[in-house]
Design a protein around this motif. Structure first.
Motif, PDB file in Angstrom:
ATOM      1  N   ALA A  61     -11.510  -8.079  -1.581  1.00  0.00           N
ATOM      2  CA  ALA A  61     -10.104  -7.813  -1.853  1.00  0.00           C
ATOM      3  C   ALA A  61      -9.441  -7.223  -0.613  1.00  0.00           C
ATOM      4  O   ALA A  61     -10.111  -6.755   0.321  1.00  0.00           O
ATOM      5  N   SER A  62      -8.116  -7.249  -0.606  1.00  0.00           N
ATOM      6  CA  SER A  62      -7.353  -6.717   0.518  1.00  0.00           C
ATOM      7  C   SER A  62      -6.200  -5.866   0.006  1.00  0.00           C
ATOM      8  O   SER A  62      -5.724  -6.059  -1.115  1.00  0.00           O
ATOM      9  N   ILE A  63      -5.745  -4.962   0.862  1.00  0.00           N
ATOM     10  CA  ILE A  63      -4.550  -4.165   0.598  1.00  0.00           C
ATOM     11  C   ILE A  63      -3.567  -4.431   1.728  1.00  0.00           C
ATOM     12  O   ILE A  63      -3.955  -4.476   2.898  1.00  0.00           O
ATOM     13  N   VAL A  64      -2.309  -4.639   1.366  1.00  0.00           N
ATOM     14  CA  VAL A  64      -1.259  -4.792   2.372  1.00  0.00           C
ATOM     15  C   VAL A  64      -0.271  -3.648   2.195  1.00  0.00           C
ATOM     16  O   VAL A  64       0.245  -3.434   1.094  1.00  0.00           O
ATOM     17  N   LEU A  65      -0.029  -2.909   3.252  1.00  0.00           N
ATOM     18  CA  LEU A  65       1.004  -1.881   3.271  1.00  0.00           C
ATOM     19  C   LEU A  65       2.141  -2.440   4.112  1.00  0.00           C
ATOM     20  O   LEU A  65       2.062  -2.502   5.335  1.00  0.00           O
ATOM     21  N   ARG A  66       3.194  -2.895   3.417  1.00  0.00           N
ATOM     22  CA  ARG A  66       4.277  -3.609   4.077  1.00  0.00           C
ATOM     23  C   ARG A  66       5.447  -2.665   4.345  1.00  0.00           C
ATOM     24  O   ARG A  66       5.830  -1.878   3.484  1.00  0.00           O
ATOM     25  N   LEU A  67       6.017  -2.773   5.536  1.00  0.00           N
ATOM     26  CA  LEU A  67       7.128  -1.921   5.945  1.00  0.00           C
ATOM     27  C   LEU A  67       8.411  -2.742   6.081  1.00  0.00           C
ATOM     28  O   LEU A  67       8.369  -3.943   6.306  1.00  0.00           O
ATOM     29  N   GLY A  68       9.552  -2.048   5.934  1.00  0.00           N
ATOM     30  CA  GLY A  68      10.819  -2.686   6.253  1.00  0.00           C
ATOM     31  C   GLY A  68      11.496  -3.405   5.117  1.00  0.00           C
ATOM     32  O   GLY A  68      12.456  -4.149   5.341  1.00  0.00           O
ATOM     33  N   GLY A  69      11.050  -3.205   3.881  1.00  0.00           N
ATOM     34  CA  GLY A  69      11.692  -3.835   2.738  1.00  0.00           C
ATOM     35  C   GLY A  69      12.796  -2.961   2.178  1.00  0.00           C
ATOM     36  O   GLY A  69      13.298  -2.047   2.834  1.00  0.00           O
ATOM     37  N   LYS A  70      13.157  -3.207   0.911  1.00  0.00           N
ATOM     38  CA  LYS A  70      14.239  -2.440   0.292  1.00  0.00           C
ATOM     39  C   LYS A  70      13.867  -0.959   0.154  1.00  0.00           C
ATOM     40  O   LYS A  70      14.729  -0.090   0.199  1.00  0.00           O
ATOM     41  N   ASP A  71      12.594  -0.674  -0.063  1.00  0.00           N
ATOM     42  CA  ASP A  71      12.065   0.679   0.109  1.00  0.00           C
ATOM     43  C   ASP A  71      11.169   0.656   1.347  1.00  0.00           C
ATOM     44  O   ASP A  71      10.718  -0.412   1.780  1.00  0.00           O
ATOM     45  N   ARG A  72      10.894   1.809   1.897  1.00  0.00           N
ATOM     46  CA  ARG A  72      10.175   1.807   3.175  1.00  0.00           C
ATOM     47  C   ARG A  72       8.785   1.186   3.056  1.00  0.00           C
ATOM     48  O   ARG A  72       8.357   0.431   3.933  1.00  0.00           O
ATOM     49  N   PHE A  73       8.067   1.521   1.963  1.00  0.00           N
ATOM     50  CA  PHE A  73       6.695   1.049   1.817  1.00  0.00           C
ATOM     51  C   PHE A  73       6.577   0.105   0.621  1.00  0.00           C
ATOM     52  O   PHE A  73       7.103   0.390  -0.454  1.00  0.00           O
ATOM     53  N   GLN A  74       5.901  -0.990   0.823  1.00  0.00           N
ATOM     54  CA  GLN A  74       5.505  -1.857  -0.288  1.00  0.00           C
ATOM     55  C   GLN A  74       3.991  -1.996  -0.235  1.00  0.00           C
ATOM     56  O   GLN A  74       3.434  -2.494   0.743  1.00  0.00           O
ATOM     57  N   LEU A  75       3.328  -1.560  -1.295  1.00  0.00           N
ATOM     58  CA  LEU A  75       1.878  -1.588  -1.368  1.00  0.00           C
ATOM     59  C   LEU A  75       1.462  -2.776  -2.227  1.00  0.00           C
ATOM     60  O   LEU A  75       1.893  -2.902  -3.369  1.00  0.00           O
ATOM     61  N   GLU A  76       0.626  -3.649  -1.679  1.00  0.00           N
ATOM     62  CA  GLU A  76       0.197  -4.856  -2.382  1.00  0.00           C
ATOM     63  C   GLU A  76      -1.325  -4.870  -2.491  1.00  0.00           C
ATOM     64  O   GLU A  76      -2.021  -4.588  -1.522  1.00  0.00           O
ATOM     65  N   ILE A  77      -1.812  -5.204  -3.679  1.00  0.00           N
ATOM     66  CA  ILE A  77      -3.246  -5.351  -3.918  1.00  0.00           C
ATOM     67  C   ILE A  77      -3.527  -6.827  -4.137  1.00  0.00           C
ATOM     68  O   ILE A  77      -2.948  -7.455  -5.027  1.00  0.00           O
ATOM     69  N   CYS A  78      -4.388  -7.393  -3.312  1.00  0.00           N
ATOM     70  CA  CYS A  78      -4.716  -8.816  -3.389  1.00  0.00           C
ATOM     71  C   CYS A  78      -6.186  -8.943  -3.775  1.00  0.00           C
ATOM     72  O   CYS A  78      -7.079  -8.726  -2.953  1.00  0.00           O
ATOM     73  N   MET A  79      -6.446  -9.289  -5.048  1.00  0.00           N
ATOM     74  CA  MET A  79      -7.803  -9.405  -5.568  1.00  0.00           C
ATOM     75  C   MET A  79      -7.965 -10.765  -6.230  1.00  0.00           C
ATOM     76  O   MET A  79      -6.980 -11.389  -6.636  1.00  0.00           O
ATOM     77  N   ALA A  80      -9.194 -11.204  -6.362  1.00  0.00           N
ATOM     78  CA  ALA A  80      -9.439 -12.424  -7.127  1.00  0.00           C
ATOM     79  C   ALA A  80      -8.954 -12.258  -8.557  1.00  0.00           C
ATOM     80  O   ALA A  80      -8.552 -13.221  -9.213  1.00  0.00           O
ATOM     81  N   GLU A  81      -8.958 -11.006  -9.043  1.00  0.00           N
ATOM     82  CA  GLU A  81      -8.548 -10.730 -10.420  1.00  0.00           C
ATOM     83  C   GLU A  81      -7.030 -10.668 -10.583  1.00  0.00           C
ATOM     84  O   GLU A  81      -6.545 -10.588 -11.715  1.00  0.00           O
ATOM     85  N   GLY A  82      -6.267 -10.684  -9.482  1.00  0.00           N
ATOM     86  CA  GLY A  82      -4.818 -10.660  -9.618  1.00  0.00           C
ATOM     87  C   GLY A  82      -4.133 -10.023  -8.427  1.00  0.00           C
ATOM     88  O   GLY A  82      -4.768  -9.506  -7.500  1.00  0.00           O
ATOM     89  N   TRP A  83      -2.806 -10.090  -8.456  1.00  0.00           N
ATOM     90  CA  TRP A  83      -1.951  -9.520  -7.413  1.00  0.00           C
ATOM     91  C   TRP A  83      -1.009  -8.534  -8.079  1.00  0.00           C
ATOM     92  O   TRP A  83      -0.397  -8.833  -9.106  1.00  0.00           O
ATOM     93  N   VAL A  84      -0.892  -7.350  -7.516  1.00  0.00           N
ATOM     94  CA  VAL A  84       0.034  -6.356  -8.053  1.00  0.00           C
ATOM     95  C   VAL A  84       0.593  -5.566  -6.881  1.00  0.00           C
ATOM     96  O   VAL A  84      -0.101  -5.343  -5.879  1.00  0.00           O
ATOM     97  N   ALA A  85       1.871  -5.192  -6.993  1.00  0.00           N
ATOM     98  CA  ALA A  85       2.508  -4.496  -5.877  1.00  0.00           C
ATOM     99  C   ALA A  85       3.585  -3.565  -6.384  1.00  0.00           C
ATOM    100  O   ALA A  85       4.133  -3.744  -7.478  1.00  0.00           O
ATOM    101  N   GLY A  86       3.892  -2.551  -5.579  1.00  0.00           N
ATOM    102  CA  GLY A  86       4.961  -1.618  -5.901  1.00  0.00           C
ATOM    103  C   GLY A  86       5.513  -1.009  -4.626  1.00  0.00           C
ATOM    104  O   GLY A  86       4.861  -1.036  -3.573  1.00  0.00           O
ATOM    105  N   THR A  87       6.733  -0.471  -4.716  1.00  0.00           N
ATOM    106  CA  THR A  87       7.377   0.104  -3.542  1.00  0.00           C
ATOM    107  C   THR A  87       7.617   1.600  -3.728  1.00  0.00           C
ATOM    108  O   THR A  87       7.698   2.094  -4.855  1.00  0.00           O
ATOM    109  N   THR A  88       7.733   2.290  -2.612  1.00  0.00           N
ATOM    110  CA  THR A  88       8.034   3.727  -2.649  1.00  0.00           C
ATOM    111  C   THR A  88       8.578   4.162  -1.296  1.00  0.00           C
ATOM    112  O   THR A  88       8.328   3.517  -0.268  1.00  0.00           O
ATOM    113  N   ASN A  89       9.322   5.252  -1.300  1.00  0.00           N
ATOM    114  CA  ASN A  89       9.745   5.902  -0.061  1.00  0.00           C
ATOM    115  C   ASN A  89       8.999   7.209   0.163  1.00  0.00           C
ATOM    116  O   ASN A  89       9.256   7.907   1.144  1.00  0.00           O
TER     117      ASN A  89
END
Length: 729
Positions: free
Chosen positions: A407-435
């Protein structure tokens, strides 16, 4: 399988209705009903579905999503930073009342001992268990239940149906016995594995609020309450259910308790006050399916709320006890009853999915599950939100991880909130944002082994802080590692394309460059000089185990800013993302220059504007892609718009392209479009700077154009193209 199909349809319908709602008012929307579209897309996806079930290869799962048009990365929802706030003992302190547990049983004998022992040993409030044995075909079940209940007569009642009544008939029998006891009721399936101290937590919302009609915990198979991905079943390994519940117990028992359109009957607390008004499930639903939805909708009409409880996780081995060959017909029949009775229910479900109030605990539990299954350090990719070549490369890395079962984790910057955290697993994809940086760090606590990979932070509101953010996530005591990849030159300068204030490239940027473009301005208004910028990013680069550039020119650019990295920089060119077929240069009287990609300022949008004007009458300019709306090209320039890489050959033939131009005016770190253009075999022109210059100088069909910041670059392009055509003649 049928439960998974139903969950897939729920997600499909929610996704496609959202896309229609997001369309502009004058857009043409599909006249084909969503169920028919789903059936058609599902048919096309069938080979990939069969391949996935045969191989369990996540690559096939990704293809299923693509064929159902579910692979467009959705916009992540904001997370609630209060997840870990609140009195941890509130549930136990408020849940002193007793409970009656109704447990229908049909076959699945191999699960019963553990299910029953968990009820006995893990229930933390006074309890009475009513078991309804529904004439199982397995002859071992009744003797076992009689023996198990014999020594627990005060707490256990066993009802043996004379004939098989189905789930609803059995539950209604249990409810008729439970109601006179005067306690709240928990409906529990015989394939639900309750953890320690479960009942007090499940009852607490009802005891605190008389308007709560039902409460459902999180689970690996509970549709709207499923983890890690909503409406997607995940099979758990031994011990994972209890591990996830132990983590869920850290969640606030009061802050995140969203109201859902329905509870889920695998493990559902039911308020006695509402049960007295609605004492049974409707027999119209036959042997089962949809009955708890019907009950919950009726309770909702009476003012009842159906609460999701993130602070409790109950493992559900769905389909074990009530599966049957004709269940599909039952799904269709009962689904039609629900649609007729509650026409708004489907919309309520889709609204819940779209606005997922459980995204924070869902993501937190996904991280805990990811860590439990990780055998090697988990990659945490720090990326931007702008797409482009860096994003394509990142997605290829994630796909490679998934193909290897990682599995992988993506910490994405520069969206509508500063941080977007994404979980990429064979079991699914889930993400959320926070400042909230502190909350983000707390959320990542479960990840014990980390490999932090800087990919790109262009677009972040405070990139000066990014190196310290990565260093804060790297724990020396845990042996975490850091890697840095130069998809951009942000670590070299705030002007990440290395352009000066006037928009011109004047060579490598070292710490003594004084141009204002290389001074950063932080959100608080303070300035960061280039020397301080290099000091901050230098701390990260010297800490990194690997620092990777993708061209020899990038090696030179980075070394100019950080001489100490001379011996640690690795040059690893990218491979093409898609094979590009080679074809012959057309025999044409006039030149037709093709430009690939989406062109902004640094990619040469201004040059194309001037080139289109000067080329008029001498040849044709075709943009296979798009241009920044700030730049208007002459009417003589053809703009194709969006394209796929496998269309390049056909589009070149369609427009009669005789050569390619890469008009970038900055030293690209790597240029996919340059290599794609070279792969066609047509002549390719690019300025002799950056990775694009490296590529054309090495290629037989490459033609470098002299670049100088004060030169007439359009004339340099025209002269080089003319010289190439004359030499060919």
């Amino acid at each position: 399988m049928l439960n998974r199909l139903r969950g897939l349809y729920i997600r499909y319908a929610a996704h496609h209705r959202q896309r229609e709602e997001d369309a502009s008012a004058d857009s043409v929307r599909s006249a084909v009903p969503i169920p028919l579209r789903f059936a058609a897309d599902l048919t096309r996806a069938l080979p990939a579905i069969l391949a996935f079930f045969a191989t369990k290869d996540p690559v096939w799962r990704a293809r299923v999503k693509a064929r159902l048009h579910l692979n467009i990365t959705p916009v992540a929802l904001p997370m609630d930073a209060r997840l870990f706030e609140g009195p941890a003992d509130l549930a136990r302190a408020t849940a002193k009342a007793g409970v009656t547990i109704v447990l229908p049983v049909y076959n699945a004998f191999h699960l019963l001992p553990d299910v029953l022992n968990r009820v006995e040993n893990h229930t933390d409030v006074p309890w009475h268990l009513i078991i309804i044995e529904d004439r199982s075909t397995d002859p071992e079940i009744r003797p076992f239940l009689r023996e198990w209940a014999a020594s627990r007569k005060a707490q256990v009642t066993v009802i043996e149906n004379a004939e098989n009544l189905g789930f609803i008939g059995s539950v209604n029998k249990g409810l008729s016995l439970a109601l006179p006891r005067g306690q709240h009721v928990i409906l529990l399936n015989s394939d639900a594995f309750v953890p320690q101290d479960w009942a007090g937590r499940l009852l607490a919302p009802i005891l605190r609020d008389a308007s709560v009609a039902s409460v459902t915990p999180m689970s690996n198979d509970a549709e709207l309450m499923s983890v890690p991905e909503i409406c997607q079943r995940t099979d758990l390994r031994v011990g994972e259910g209890d591990m996830l519940d132990a983590y869920a117990r850290q969640f606030s028992p009061v802050h995140i308790l969203p109201d859902a359109p329905t509870g889920v009957g695998f493990c559902m607390a039911m308020n006695l006050a509402f049960l007295r008004q609605l004492p049974e499930f409707d027999p119209a639903f036959g042997r089962g399916y949809g009955e708890e939805v019907d009950w919950c909708q009726k309770a909702q009409a009476l003012g009842g709320l159906h609460i999701c409880l993130p602070g409790l996780f109950v493992e559900h081995r769905g389909g074990e006890s009530f599966g049957s060959a004709d269940k599909q017909a039952l799904l269709m029949k009962n689904g039609a009853i629900l649609s007729g009775r509650y026409p708004e229910f489907d919309r309520e479900v889709q609204d819940f999915i779209r606005n997922d109030a459980l995204v924070t605990p869902r993501l937190a539990l996904a991280l805990a599950l990811l860590d439990a299954r990780a055998e090697t350090p988990v990659p945490i990719y720090l990326a931007h939100s702008l797409g482009g070549g860096a994003e394509h490369f990142l997605q290829a890395l994630i796909a490679a991880d998934l193909a290897q079962g990682r599995a992988s984790i993506v910490l994405r910057l520069g969206g509508k909130d500063r941080f977007q955290l994404e979980i990429c697993m064979a079991e699914g994809w889930v993400a959320g944002t926070t400042n909230d940086l502190e909350f983000l760090i707390r959320l990542l606590d479960p990840i014990r082994m980390r490999r932090l990979v800087y990919s790109c932070a262009v677009g972040d509101c405070d990139p000066y802080q990014v190196p310290d953010l990565i260093l804060a996530l790297c724990r020396d005591e845990a042996g975490d590692k850091i890697e840095v990849m130069f998809h951009d030159f942000l670590p070299v300068s705030p002007s990440y394309c290395l352009l000066d204030q006037d928009g011109k490239y004047r060579g490598p940027v070292s710490s003594d460059r004084k141009d204002p473009a290389h001074i950063a301005h932080r959100p608080d208004g303070s300035e960061v000089r280039l020397a301080d910028w290099h000091a901050a990013w230098g701390r990260l680069l010297t800490k990194a185990e690997h620092v990777t550039v993708f061209s020899e020119n990038s090696h030179m650019q980075v070394q100019a800013a950080y001489p100490a990295l001379k011996d640690t920089l690795r040059v690893v060119p990218h491979a093409l993302l898609t094979p590009i077929p080679r074809f012959e240069t057309p025999d044409a009287k006039h030149v037709t220059i093709g430009v690939l990609g989406n062109i902004g300022f640094q990619k040469g949008a201004g040059l194309l504007k001037d080139l289109g004007r000067q080329l008029k009458g001498q040849g044709q300019l075709v943009l296979v892609g798009n241009i920044d709306p700030q730049f208007s090209l002459p009417a003589s320039v053809k703009i194709h718009g969006d394209y796929q890489r496998d269309e390049i050959k056909a589009l070149a033939e369609q427009y009669g392209i005789t050569c390619w131009l890469i008009p970038s005016i900055w030293p690209e770190t790597f240029s996919y479009t340059t290599h794609e253009a070279l792969a066609t075999g047509l002549p390719v022109f690019a300025f002799d700077i950056g990775a694009q210059g490296d590529a054309v100088q090495r290629a037989a069909n490459g033609h470098p154009i002299h670049f100088a910041p004060e030169a007439d670059l359009v004339q340099n392009i025209l002269k080089t193209v003319q010289n190439q055509r004359q030499s060919k003649q």
